[in-house]
Scaffold this motif. Structure first.
Motif, PDB file in Angstrom:
ATOM      1  N   LYS A   1      -1.632   6.017  -3.628  1.00 41.86           N
ATOM      2  CA  LYS A   1      -1.896   5.847  -5.058  1.00 41.86           C
ATOM      3  C   LYS A   1      -0.619   5.943  -5.882  1.00 41.86           C
ATOM      4  O   LYS A   1      -0.425   5.190  -6.834  1.00 41.86           O
ATOM      5  CB  LYS A   1      -2.902   6.897  -5.532  1.00 41.86           C
ATOM      6  CG  LYS A   1      -3.374   6.686  -6.955  1.00 41.86           C
ATOM      7  CD  LYS A   1      -4.476   7.655  -7.324  1.00 41.86           C
ATOM      8  CE  LYS A   1      -4.968   7.389  -8.744  1.00 41.86           C
ATOM      9  NZ  LYS A   1      -6.058   8.326  -9.121  1.00 41.86           N
ATOM     10  N   SER A   2       0.261   6.840  -5.528  1.00 45.29           N
ATOM     11  CA  SER A   2       1.475   7.035  -6.321  1.00 45.29           C
ATOM     12  C   SER A   2       2.391   5.824  -6.249  1.00 45.29           C
ATOM     13  O   SER A   2       3.089   5.494  -7.216  1.00 45.29           O
ATOM     14  CB  SER A   2       2.218   8.294  -5.864  1.00 45.29           C
ATOM     15  OG  SER A   2       2.647   8.150  -4.516  1.00 45.29           O
ATOM     16  N   GLN A   3       2.381   5.148  -5.110  1.00 43.56           N
ATOM     17  CA  GLN A   3       3.209   3.956  -4.961  1.00 43.56           C
ATOM     18  C   GLN A   3       2.408   2.676  -5.165  1.00 43.56           C
ATOM     19  O   GLN A   3       2.962   1.582  -5.006  1.00 43.56           O
ATOM     20  CB  GLN A   3       3.861   3.944  -3.574  1.00 43.56           C
ATOM     21  CG  GLN A   3       4.824   5.113  -3.348  1.00 43.56           C
ATOM     22  CD  GLN A   3       5.553   5.035  -2.027  1.00 43.56           C
ATOM     23  OE1 GLN A   3       5.407   4.067  -1.279  1.00 43.56           O
ATOM     24  NE2 GLN A   3       6.333   6.054  -1.715  1.00 43.56           N
ATOM     25  N   THR A   4       1.163   2.824  -5.506  1.00 48.81           N
ATOM     26  CA  THR A   4       0.239   1.691  -5.676  1.00 48.81           C
ATOM     27  C   THR A   4       0.411   0.679  -4.553  1.00 48.81           C
ATOM     28  O   THR A   4       0.623  -0.523  -4.777  1.00 48.81           O
ATOM     29  CB  THR A   4       0.411   1.007  -7.053  1.00 48.81           C
ATOM     30  OG1 THR A   4       1.761   0.522  -7.182  1.00 48.81           O
ATOM     31  CG2 THR A   4       0.104   1.969  -8.166  1.00 48.81           C
ATOM     32  N   SER A   5       0.329   1.191  -3.333  1.00 45.64           N
ATOM     33  CA  SER A   5       0.502   0.321  -2.181  1.00 45.64           C
ATOM     34  C   SER A   5      -0.677   0.442  -1.225  1.00 45.64           C
ATOM     35  O   SER A   5      -1.406   1.450  -1.223  1.00 45.64           O
ATOM     36  CB  SER A   5       1.801   0.645  -1.445  1.00 45.64           C
ATOM     37  OG  SER A   5       1.724   1.931  -0.848  1.00 45.64           O
ATOM     38  N   PHE A   6      -0.845  -0.578  -0.416  1.00 45.90           N
ATOM     39  CA  PHE A   6      -1.907  -0.608   0.595  1.00 45.90           C
ATOM     40  C   PHE A   6      -1.386  -1.459   1.742  1.00 45.90           C
ATOM     41  O   PHE A   6      -1.829  -2.573   1.990  1.00 45.90           O
ATOM     42  CB  PHE A   6      -3.176  -1.191  -0.030  1.00 45.90           C
ATOM     43  CG  PHE A   6      -4.414  -1.048   0.831  1.00 45.90           C
ATOM     44  CD1 PHE A   6      -5.212  -2.150   1.127  1.00 45.90           C
ATOM     45  CD2 PHE A   6      -4.823   0.187   1.316  1.00 45.90           C
ATOM     46  CE1 PHE A   6      -6.361  -2.028   1.892  1.00 45.90           C
ATOM     47  CE2 PHE A   6      -5.970   0.326   2.093  1.00 45.90           C
ATOM     48  CZ  PHE A   6      -6.733  -0.786   2.377  1.00 45.90           C
ATOM     49  N   HIS A   7      -0.441  -0.919   2.474  1.00 42.86           N
ATOM     50  CA  HIS A   7       0.224  -1.672   3.534  1.00 42.86           C
ATOM     51  C   HIS A   7      -0.633  -1.707   4.803  1.00 42.86           C
ATOM     52  O   HIS A   7      -1.248  -0.708   5.179  1.00 42.86           O
ATOM     53  CB  HIS A   7       1.581  -1.057   3.863  1.00 42.86           C
ATOM     54  CG  HIS A   7       2.533  -1.032   2.696  1.00 42.86           C
ATOM     55  ND1 HIS A   7       2.472  -1.926   1.654  1.00 42.86           N
ATOM     56  CD2 HIS A   7       3.572  -0.186   2.417  1.00 42.86           C
ATOM     57  CE1 HIS A   7       3.424  -1.662   0.778  1.00 42.86           C
ATOM     58  NE2 HIS A   7       4.112  -0.610   1.222  1.00 42.86           N
ATOM     59  N   LEU A   8      -0.597  -2.836   5.459  1.00 42.98           N
ATOM     60  CA  LEU A   8      -1.375  -3.048   6.685  1.00 42.98           C
ATOM     61  C   LEU A   8      -0.455  -2.880   7.891  1.00 42.98           C
ATOM     62  O   LEU A   8       0.668  -3.391   7.889  1.00 42.98           O
ATOM     63  CB  LEU A   8      -1.970  -4.465   6.670  1.00 42.98           C
ATOM     64  CG  LEU A   8      -2.820  -4.893   7.861  1.00 42.98           C
ATOM     65  CD1 LEU A   8      -4.157  -4.144   7.858  1.00 42.98           C
ATOM     66  CD2 LEU A   8      -3.060  -6.394   7.817  1.00 42.98           C
ATOM     67  N   ARG A   9      -0.960  -2.214   8.925  1.00 46.29           N
ATOM     68  CA  ARG A   9      -0.119  -1.948  10.098  1.00 46.29           C
ATOM     69  C   ARG A   9      -0.914  -2.189  11.379  1.00 46.29           C
ATOM     70  O   ARG A   9      -2.138  -2.060  11.412  1.00 46.29           O
ATOM     71  CB  ARG A   9       0.374  -0.502  10.103  1.00 46.29           C
ATOM     72  CG  ARG A   9       1.179  -0.092   8.892  1.00 46.29           C
ATOM     73  CD  ARG A   9       1.768   1.300   9.063  1.00 46.29           C
ATOM     74  NE  ARG A   9       2.463   1.714   7.862  1.00 46.29           N
ATOM     75  CZ  ARG A   9       1.946   2.519   6.931  1.00 46.29           C
ATOM     76  NH1 ARG A   9       0.719   2.992   7.092  1.00 46.29           N
ATOM     77  NH2 ARG A   9       2.649   2.838   5.876  1.00 46.29           N
ATOM     78  N   LYS A  10      -0.145  -2.545  12.417  1.00 45.53           N
ATOM     79  CA  LYS A  10      -0.710  -2.591  13.765  1.00 45.53           C
ATOM     80  C   LYS A  10       0.394  -2.169  14.721  1.00 45.53           C
ATOM     81  O   LYS A  10       1.513  -2.669  14.640  1.00 45.53           O
ATOM     82  CB  LYS A  10      -1.223  -3.987  14.107  1.00 45.53           C
ATOM     83  CG  LYS A  10      -1.949  -4.040  15.441  1.00 45.53           C
ATOM     84  CD  LYS A  10      -2.692  -5.340  15.660  1.00 45.53           C
ATOM     85  CE  LYS A  10      -3.434  -5.296  16.989  1.00 45.53           C
ATOM     86  NZ  LYS A  10      -4.236  -6.523  17.242  1.00 45.53           N
ATOM     87  N   PRO A  11       0.110  -1.243  15.622  1.00 46.77           N
ATOM     88  CA  PRO A  11       1.168  -0.708  16.481  1.00 46.77           C
ATOM     89  C   PRO A  11       1.669  -1.687  17.547  1.00 46.77           C
ATOM     90  O   PRO A  11       2.799  -1.575  18.005  1.00 46.77           O
ATOM     91  CB  PRO A  11       0.516   0.520  17.133  1.00 46.77           C
ATOM     92  CG  PRO A  11      -0.946   0.312  16.984  1.00 46.77           C
ATOM     93  CD  PRO A  11      -1.152  -0.530  15.775  1.00 46.77           C
ATOM     94  N   SER A  12       0.827  -2.649  17.916  1.00 47.04           N
ATOM     95  CA  SER A  12       1.218  -3.578  18.972  1.00 47.04           C
ATOM     96  C   SER A  12       0.452  -4.893  18.772  1.00 47.04           C
ATOM     97  O   SER A  12      -0.763  -4.930  18.939  1.00 47.04           O
ATOM     98  CB  SER A  12       0.891  -2.984  20.346  1.00 47.04           C
ATOM     99  OG  SER A  12       1.171  -3.902  21.378  1.00 47.04           O
ATOM    100  N   VAL A  13       1.173  -5.940  18.399  1.00 46.92           N
ATOM    101  CA  VAL A  13       0.478  -7.183  18.053  1.00 46.92           C
ATOM    102  C   VAL A  13       0.286  -8.070  19.277  1.00 46.92           C
ATOM    103  O   VAL A  13       1.044  -8.003  20.249  1.00 46.92           O
ATOM    104  CB  VAL A  13       1.229  -7.972  16.965  1.00 46.92           C
ATOM    105  CG1 VAL A  13       1.238  -7.185  15.663  1.00 46.92           C
ATOM    106  CG2 VAL A  13       2.638  -8.328  17.403  1.00 46.92           C
TER     107      VAL A  13
END
Lengths: 117, 115
Positions: free
Chosen positions: B69-81
């Motif tokens: 919330k503080s950085q207004t971010s919602f980053h998507l991640r995957k450890p191994s594509v």
């Protein structure tokens, strides 16, 4: 799960003709559906909100007389592109919102590729 | 009004490597956040969503996202594509209040997984 279908998946038409695209909610009722347009390599742009039994709400800059929307039943909304021109060629996607209590999702159809020659 | 910025238009990554797709949003009110995936010539499929509660959200296909919330971010991640993750990914936001259901989409990030 909720499934939304679109028909046709692809259509090619001549300039000046009209094309109708259907959007159906297959296993649920949808009082509200949305129509989006997507240009190549770009994001989805909301064109209009389709409301069952009432007039659609169009976004600014979308010609309501060119893009006719009819939402005559709880499972079907149609988008008619009237007097189509090559610049109307695009990928059109519809969605229906989850109307269950607490539902917040939109369920998307597979899209319709319109090519106007 | 809300807006969504996806900072990377294209992200190439080698197979089995980790990936992060970035998303920032701007809104003066509470929002719900979504990540969708689009395969060529197909509609959008929901990967995951954040409504409230735990800021780490797990979705389908091994993806997860963290709401900050503080950085207004919602980053998507995957450890191994995997090769099959090659697709376009869209971050979206909608107002959390009742009566408004419109989604605002980012411009998308094309993820290309290199064998």
């Amino acid at each position: 799960g909720a499934v939304v279908s679109q028909h046709p998946s692809r259509v090619i038409c001549k300039s000046g003709t009209s094309v109708k695209i259907e959007c159906r909610s297959l296993d649920f009722q949808a009082t509200t559906m949305f129509w989006y347009r997507q240009f190549p390599k770009q994001s989805l742009m909301l064109m209009a909100t389709s409301n069952e039994g009432s007039k659609a709400t169009y976004e600014q800059g979308v010609e309501k007389d060119k893009f006719l929307i009819n939402h005559a039943s709880l499972t079907l909304s149609t988008l008619t592109v009237t007097s189509a021109h090559p610049e109307d060629s695009s990928f059109y996607i519809c969605s229906a919102r989850d109307e269950l209590p607490g539902g917040v999702e939109q369920y998307f159809g597979p899209g319709t590729r319109l090519t106007v020659t | 009004a809300q807006s969504v910025t996806q900072l990377d238009s294209q992200v190439p990554v080698f197979e089995e490597a980790p990936v992060e797709l970035r998303c920032n949003y701007s809104s003066s009110v509470s929002v719900y956040l979504f990540w969708y995936v689009q395969y060529p010539n197909q509609g959008l499929q929901l990967l995951l969503k954040y409504l409230s509660g735990s800021t780490l959200v797990k979705g389908i296909n091994g993806f997860e996202a963290e709401f900050n919330k503080s950085q207004t971010s919602f980053h998507l991640r995957k450890p191994s594509v995997h090769i099959s993750d090659t697709a376009e990914y869209f971050c979206a936001v909608r107002w959390a209040g009742a009566g408004s259901y419109q989604l605002t989409f980012g411009k998308g990030t094309k993820l290309s997984v290199i064998p």
